[in-house]
Design an enzyme around this catalytic site. Sequence first.
Site, PDB file in Angstrom:
ATOM      1  N   ALA A  16       0.848  -1.190   0.000  1.00 22.17           N
ATOM      2  CA  ALA A  16       0.000   0.000   0.000  1.00 22.17           C
ATOM      3  C   ALA A  16       0.879   1.235   0.000  1.00 22.17           C
ATOM      4  CB  ALA A  16      -0.919   0.003   1.224  1.00 22.17           C
ATOM      5  N   GLY A  18       0.418   5.628   0.788  1.00 22.28           N
ATOM      6  CA  GLY A  18      -0.442   6.732   1.194  1.00 22.28           C
ATOM      7  C   GLY A  18       0.291   8.045   1.040  1.00 22.28           C
ATOM      8  N   GLY A  19      -0.288   9.100   1.598  1.00 21.33           N
ATOM      9  CA  GLY A  19       0.312  10.412   1.463  1.00 21.33           C
ATOM     10  C   GLY A  19       1.603  10.562   2.236  1.00 21.33           C
ATOM     11  N   MET A  20       1.733   9.805   3.351  1.00 19.10           N
ATOM     12  CA  MET A  20       2.894   9.954   4.219  1.00 19.10           C
ATOM     13  C   MET A  20       3.881   8.804   4.093  1.00 19.10           C
ATOM     14  SD  MET A  20       2.836   9.629   8.371  1.00 19.10           S
ATOM     15  CE  MET A  20       4.240   8.883   9.210  1.00 19.10           C
ATOM     16  N   ALA A  21       3.380   7.600   3.864  1.00 24.32           N
ATOM     17  CA  ALA A  21       4.244   6.418   3.934  1.00 24.32           C
ATOM     18  C   ALA A  21       3.832   5.373   2.913  1.00 24.32           C
ATOM     19  CB  ALA A  21       4.194   5.824   5.340  1.00 24.32           C
ATOM     20  N   GLU A  22       4.703   4.407   2.741  1.00 24.85           N
ATOM     21  CA  GLU A  22       4.395   3.256   1.902  1.00 24.85           C
ATOM     22  C   GLU A  22       4.698   1.992   2.693  1.00 24.85           C
ATOM     23  OE1 GLU A  22       8.362   3.065  -0.860  1.00 24.85           O
ATOM     24  OE2 GLU A  22       6.964   4.717  -1.270  1.00 24.85           O
ATOM     25  N   LYS A  41       6.850  -0.542   7.016  1.00 26.08           N
ATOM     26  CA  LYS A  41       6.298   0.785   6.719  1.00 26.08           C
ATOM     27  C   LYS A  41       7.425   1.800   6.756  1.00 26.08           C
ATOM     28  CE  LYS A  41       2.679   3.976   8.353  1.00 26.08           C
ATOM     29  NZ  LYS A  41       1.565   4.126   9.339  1.00 26.08           N
ATOM     30  N   ASP A 147      -8.499   6.683  14.650  1.00 30.30           N
ATOM     31  CA  ASP A 147      -8.733   6.393  13.228  1.00 30.30           C
ATOM     32  C   ASP A 147      -9.315   4.994  13.057  1.00 30.30           C
ATOM     33  OD1 ASP A 147      -8.814   6.958  10.540  1.00 30.30           O
ATOM     34  OD2 ASP A 147      -6.699   6.549  10.169  1.00 30.30           O
TER      35      ASP A 147
END
Length: 238
Positions: A16, A18-22, A41, A147
Amino acid sequence: MAERQFGPYRLIRQIAVGGMAEIHLAKTAGIAGFEKYVALKMIHPNFAEDDQFIQMLVDEAKIAVQLTHGNIAQTFDLGRVGETYYITMEYVDGADLYKILRRASEQDIEMPLDVCAFIGKEVASALDHAHRKRDHTGRSLGIVHRDVSPQNVLVSYSGEVKLVDFGIAKATMKVRQTAVGVIKGKYYYMSPEQAWGDPIDHRSDIFSAGIVLYEMTPRRSARRACCAAACRPSSSAS
C-alpha cells in the site's frame, strides 16, 4: 517493482501507499534457511527528511510496541536505513475490511450478522486492551486510536481480525501532542467531538467502532447520519 534489499530486509512487493508512507511485504533471513515475513512501513521519499513525519512514525512505533494483543498487529522494530525511517510489523495475509465490504457490495452479497458481530467483538477487544494499557509504573498511557475505520481493520484469510495503524493515535508518551482544534482521522467515522476538534478520550474510539459495526450490517450506511451528527448546530438556531 523488483525485489530489492533495504537494510536487513528484502522488500518483496509494495502492499500500500499513502500520502505519508508506503508499506511493503518484506522478509528477513537467518541461518539454516530461516525466513520471517513482515510488513515494513517507511516514510515516503518525499518526506524522508521532514522532522514532523519522522516524529509521527517514531510515535506510532513507540505506542504500538506497548500493545501485545491477539487483535492488534504486533510491532517488531523501529529503524533507519540511510535517511529513511521505518517500522516493521506483523504481516497479516488477508484484506482490510473496507475492501471486503466494497467487494461484497459490488457482488450484492450481504455479510452474515454473526460475521459482523464477530468482527465487531474482535475490534472492541483490541480497543479495550489499548485503552486500558498502563506503563511500568501503573500510569495509564491514555491511548486513543483516533482512526478506527474499515481501512484499519485487517481480516486474515484464516479469520483473524487485527486493528492496525496507530499513526495518529493520542497517548501521554507522545513527544508532539495534537493541539486542540486540529482534526485527524476519517470524518465518516469520527465522533462529533473529534470532528469538532474538541478534546477526546477512549469513548471517541468506541463511537467510531460502532459506526464500523453499523456499516457492516446488511444494507446499512452510517455515513450520511454520521456526517449530519458531526455538524455543530449554529449558535443562531432556535
